[in-house]
Design a protein around this motif. Structure first.
Motif, PDB file in Angstrom:
ATOM      1  N   VAL A   1      21.243  35.997 117.208  1.00 20.91           N
ATOM      2  CA  VAL A   1      21.975  37.107 117.807  1.00 20.91           C
ATOM      3  C   VAL A   1      22.533  36.724 119.176  1.00 20.91           C
ATOM      4  CG1 VAL A   1      21.772  39.517 118.584  1.00 20.91           C
ATOM      5  CG2 VAL A   1      20.517  38.745 116.577  1.00 20.91           C
ATOM      6  N   VAL A   2      21.897  35.752 119.834  1.00 23.06           N
ATOM      7  CA  VAL A   2      22.251  35.425 121.214  1.00 23.06           C
ATOM      8  C   VAL A   2      23.728  35.065 121.393  1.00 23.06           C
ATOM      9  CG1 VAL A   2      21.830  33.816 123.120  1.00 23.06           C
ATOM     10  CG2 VAL A   2      19.905  34.802 121.867  1.00 23.06           C
ATOM     11  N   PRO A   3      24.294  34.108 120.616  1.00 22.62           N
ATOM     12  CA  PRO A   3      25.707  33.769 120.844  1.00 22.62           C
ATOM     13  C   PRO A   3      26.643  34.964 120.691  1.00 22.62           C
ATOM     14  CG  PRO A   3      24.656  32.100 119.483  1.00 22.62           C
ATOM     15  CD  PRO A   3      23.702  33.246 119.578  1.00 22.62           C
ATOM     16  N   ALA A   4      26.381  35.813 119.692  1.00 22.69           N
ATOM     17  CA  ALA A   4      27.236  36.982 119.497  1.00 22.69           C
ATOM     18  C   ALA A   4      27.162  37.914 120.697  1.00 22.69           C
ATOM     19  CB  ALA A   4      26.828  37.727 118.226  1.00 22.69           C
TER      20      ALA A   4
ATOM     21  N   LEU B   1       9.656  44.742 120.658  1.00 18.58           N
ATOM     22  CA  LEU B   1      10.205  45.015 121.981  1.00 18.58           C
ATOM     23  C   LEU B   1      10.246  43.741 122.829  1.00 18.58           C
ATOM     24  CD1 LEU B   1      11.207  47.039 124.080  1.00 18.58           C
ATOM     25  CD2 LEU B   1       8.816  47.481 124.695  1.00 18.58           C
ATOM     26  N   ALA B   2       9.205  42.915 122.714  1.00 17.16           N
ATOM     27  CA  ALA B   2       9.166  41.657 123.457  1.00 17.16           C
ATOM     28  C   ALA B   2      10.277  40.723 122.996  1.00 17.16           C
ATOM     29  CB  ALA B   2       7.804  40.985 123.282  1.00 17.16           C
ATOM     30  N   ALA B   3      10.492  40.644 121.683  1.00 21.48           N
ATOM     31  CA  ALA B   3      11.550  39.784 121.139  1.00 21.48           C
ATOM     32  C   ALA B   3      12.921  40.272 121.601  1.00 21.48           C
ATOM     33  CB  ALA B   3      11.483  39.751 119.613  1.00 21.48           C
ATOM     34  N   ALA B   4      13.122  41.585 121.567  1.00 23.92           N
ATOM     35  CA  ALA B   4      14.401  42.143 122.000  1.00 23.92           C
ATOM     36  C   ALA B   4      14.637  41.872 123.481  1.00 23.92           C
ATOM     37  CB  ALA B   4      14.431  43.645 121.725  1.00 23.92           C
ATOM     38  N   THR B   5      13.572  41.956 124.267  1.00 27.83           N
ATOM     39  CA  THR B   5      13.686  41.663 125.706  1.00 27.83           C
ATOM     40  C   THR B   5      14.109  40.221 125.930  1.00 27.83           C
ATOM     41  OG1 THR B   5      11.986  43.306 126.244  1.00 27.83           O
ATOM     42  CG2 THR B   5      12.429  41.598 127.893  1.00 27.83           C
ATOM     43  N   THR B   6      13.497  39.314 125.185  1.00 26.91           N
ATOM     44  CA  THR B   6      13.834  37.900 125.321  1.00 26.91           C
ATOM     45  C   THR B   6      15.290  37.638 124.960  1.00 26.91           C
ATOM     46  OG1 THR B   6      11.569  37.247 124.801  1.00 26.91           O
ATOM     47  CG2 THR B   6      13.271  35.573 124.532  1.00 26.91           C
ATOM     48  N   VAL B   7      15.730  38.176 123.832  1.00 28.55           N
ATOM     49  CA  VAL B   7      17.115  37.968 123.388  1.00 28.55           C
ATOM     50  C   VAL B   7      18.100  38.512 124.413  1.00 28.55           C
ATOM     51  CG1 VAL B   7      18.821  38.695 121.680  1.00 28.55           C
ATOM     52  CG2 VAL B   7      16.593  37.849 120.933  1.00 28.55           C
ATOM     53  N   ALA B   8      17.820  39.692 124.944  1.00 31.66           N
ATOM     54  CA  ALA B   8      18.718  40.293 125.930  1.00 31.66           C
ATOM     55  C   ALA B   8      18.796  39.456 127.196  1.00 31.66           C
ATOM     56  CB  ALA B   8      18.248  41.713 126.260  1.00 31.66           C
TER      57      ALA B   8
ATOM     58  N   ALA C   1      26.979  29.098 124.648  1.00 29.21           N
ATOM     59  CA  ALA C   1      25.896  29.660 123.844  1.00 29.21           C
ATOM     60  C   ALA C   1      25.962  29.161 122.401  1.00 29.21           C
ATOM     61  CB  ALA C   1      25.965  31.182 123.875  1.00 29.21           C
ATOM     62  N   LEU C   2      27.171  29.056 121.865  1.00 26.54           N
ATOM     63  CA  LEU C   2      27.329  28.561 120.498  1.00 26.54           C
ATOM     64  C   LEU C   2      26.849  27.119 120.380  1.00 26.54           C
ATOM     65  CD1 LEU C   2      30.846  30.044 119.717  1.00 26.54           C
ATOM     66  CD2 LEU C   2      28.692  30.720 118.631  1.00 26.54           C
ATOM     67  N   LEU C   3      27.171  26.289 121.364  1.00 28.38           N
ATOM     68  CA  LEU C   3      26.760  24.886 121.322  1.00 28.38           C
ATOM     69  C   LEU C   3      25.255  24.733 121.489  1.00 28.38           C
ATOM     70  CD1 LEU C   3      29.667  23.336 123.442  1.00 28.38           C
ATOM     71  CD2 LEU C   3      29.258  22.997 121.001  1.00 28.38           C
ATOM     72  N   VAL C   4      24.676  25.459 122.428  1.00 24.26           N
ATOM     73  CA  VAL C   4      23.236  25.364 122.663  1.00 24.26           C
ATOM     74  C   VAL C   4      22.454  25.822 121.444  1.00 24.26           C
ATOM     75  CG1 VAL C   4      21.327  26.332 124.025  1.00 24.26           C
ATOM     76  CG2 VAL C   4      23.391  25.537 125.172  1.00 24.26           C
ATOM     77  N   ASN C   5      23.027  26.757 120.682  1.00 22.81           N
ATOM     78  CA  ASN C   5      22.333  27.269 119.510  1.00 22.81           C
ATOM     79  C   ASN C   5      22.232  26.248 118.377  1.00 22.81           C
ATOM     80  OD1 ASN C   5      21.135  29.971 118.860  1.00 22.81           O
ATOM     81  ND2 ASN C   5      22.269  29.604 116.964  1.00 22.81           N
ATOM     82  N   LEU C   6      22.797  25.054 118.578  1.00 21.79           N
ATOM     83  CA  LEU C   6      22.605  23.955 117.624  1.00 21.79           C
ATOM     84  C   LEU C   6      21.215  23.336 117.751  1.00 21.79           C
ATOM     85  CD1 LEU C   6      26.038  22.129 117.895  1.00 21.79           C
ATOM     86  CD2 LEU C   6      25.137  23.288 115.868  1.00 21.79           C
ATOM     87  N   ALA C   7      20.471  23.703 118.782  1.00 23.93           N
ATOM     88  CA  ALA C   7      19.156  23.110 119.015  1.00 23.93           C
ATOM     89  C   ALA C   7      18.221  23.190 117.813  1.00 23.93           C
ATOM     90  CB  ALA C   7      18.500  23.748 120.250  1.00 23.93           C
ATOM     91  N   PRO C   8      18.181  24.295 117.036  1.00 28.09           N
ATOM     92  CA  PRO C   8      17.286  24.297 115.865  1.00 28.09           C
ATOM     93  C   PRO C   8      17.573  23.180 114.874  1.00 28.09           C
ATOM     94  CG  PRO C   8      18.051  26.521 116.344  1.00 28.09           C
ATOM     95  CD  PRO C   8      18.849  25.596 117.218  1.00 28.09           C
TER      96      PRO C   8
END
Length: 320
Positions: free
Chosen positions: A254-257, A6-13, A104-111
């Protein structure tokens, strides 16, 4: 649903909604003012959270209100200035030039950037999957760069989005070191304060912009401070402490989608088809570097049995 999930889902949302909020509030606030307002509200919220934690812990050794000392304090200030401060300003600026989904797509390159930095500076090496993932993600960035066409997309925005990812990754690497001696809440609290100090030069502009802003725009700023900053970072730390890093890494993809869907529903904007394809390539590259996808055997070096880095996944950029 258990509490870590639930905590992870909250963060993603909340992180997904932050891109929408920045895009919306950016019509009324300049990048620096929005970052200052967000961090000011976040610090106030974190004071409340820390006070509740201290009261419930009653005598626990760790007190978030007591700042770290020496090298630990320097590390917290450094990551707070880069991640909470500079990153926020740059991302706000980027979203004035590109849509929320592309950002969001660009920021997700951080990993991937974290993995590259760790390979160079932390001695973690470069596995085949990392090299292949970087190559695929680079192709995705090229498609995002050349795949414009809508009114709010330009090369400056793409460049700022990439710079935001670099700041994000750099901040997280410093945070990783800091968390060796500082607990998550203390690091988040004082990191947010450091970021707030970085944005103090925008106070004069904030006075005028907030006074003339509509209630809805101020509401988005308040949401950014309370939700995606104070609450989301706290729920992320809680979930990461109770879940494997690999599983948590999968949730960030999941965030960019979600951002693309939300920006379509709430802002009536989506990235161009070419940019979506580029974003998918970026996500595939990230998934490869995180070990969430396997590199085809024919791509591996003959005789290679173990990746150079020993098969260990680099910590996710949002992992606290």
């Amino acid at each position: 649903m258990n509490l870590p999930a639930l905590a992870a889902a909250t963060t993603v949302a909340l992180w997904s909604l932050s891109f929408i909020a920045i895009r919306s509030a950016g019509q009324a606030f300049s990048p620096g003012v929005l970052a200052f307002g967000r961090l000011a509200i976040a610090v106030v919220t974190l004071v409340v959270i820390a006070a509740v934690v201290v009261r419930r812990s009653s005598g626990a050794a760790s007190n978030p209100f007591v700042p770290p000392r020496g090298r630990s304090l320097a590390l917290v200030i450094a990551y707070g200035a880069a991640w909470f401060g500079a990153y926020s300003v740059v991302l706000n600026w980027a979203e004035q030039h590109i849509d929320a989904g592309t950002a969001a797509l660009l920021v997700n390159l951080a990993p991937i950037l974290v993995a590259v930095f760790a390979g160079f500076f932390l001695g973690e090496g470069f596995s085949t999957r990392l090299v292949v993932g970087i190559a695929i993600a680079f192709g995705g960035v090229v498609l995002i760069t050349v795949g414009g066409g809508e009114r709010h997309a330009d090369w400056l925005g793409v460049g700022l989005g990439l710079l935001a990812a670099v700041l994000y990754a750099a901040g997280v690497l410093v945070q990783k070191v800091a968390l060796g001696t500082v607990d998550a809440l203390t690091a988040t609290f004082w990191g947010a304060i450091a970021g707030l100090v970085v944005t103090l030069p925008f106070v004069p502009a904030a006075i005028g912009e907030v006074a003339s802003a509509a209630a809805a725009d101020i509401g988005w700023m308040v949401f950014l401070g309370i939700g995606p900053t104070a609450i989301a970072f706290s729920t992320w730390a809680y979930a990461l402490a109770r879940t494997s890093a690999g599983a948590m890494a999968a949730t960030t993809l999941v965030v960019p989608a979600l951002v693309i869907v939300l920006s379509w529903l709430l802002l009536a904007e989506v990235p161009t088809p070419l940019r979506i394809v580029g974003g998918v390539l970026c996500l595939v590259g990230v998934a490869l570097t995180r070990g969430l996808l396997r590199v085809p055997l024919r791509w591996r070096r003959v005789g290679e049995e173990q990746p150079v880095d020993g098969g260990q996944a680099v910590s996710d950029p949002r992992g606290k």
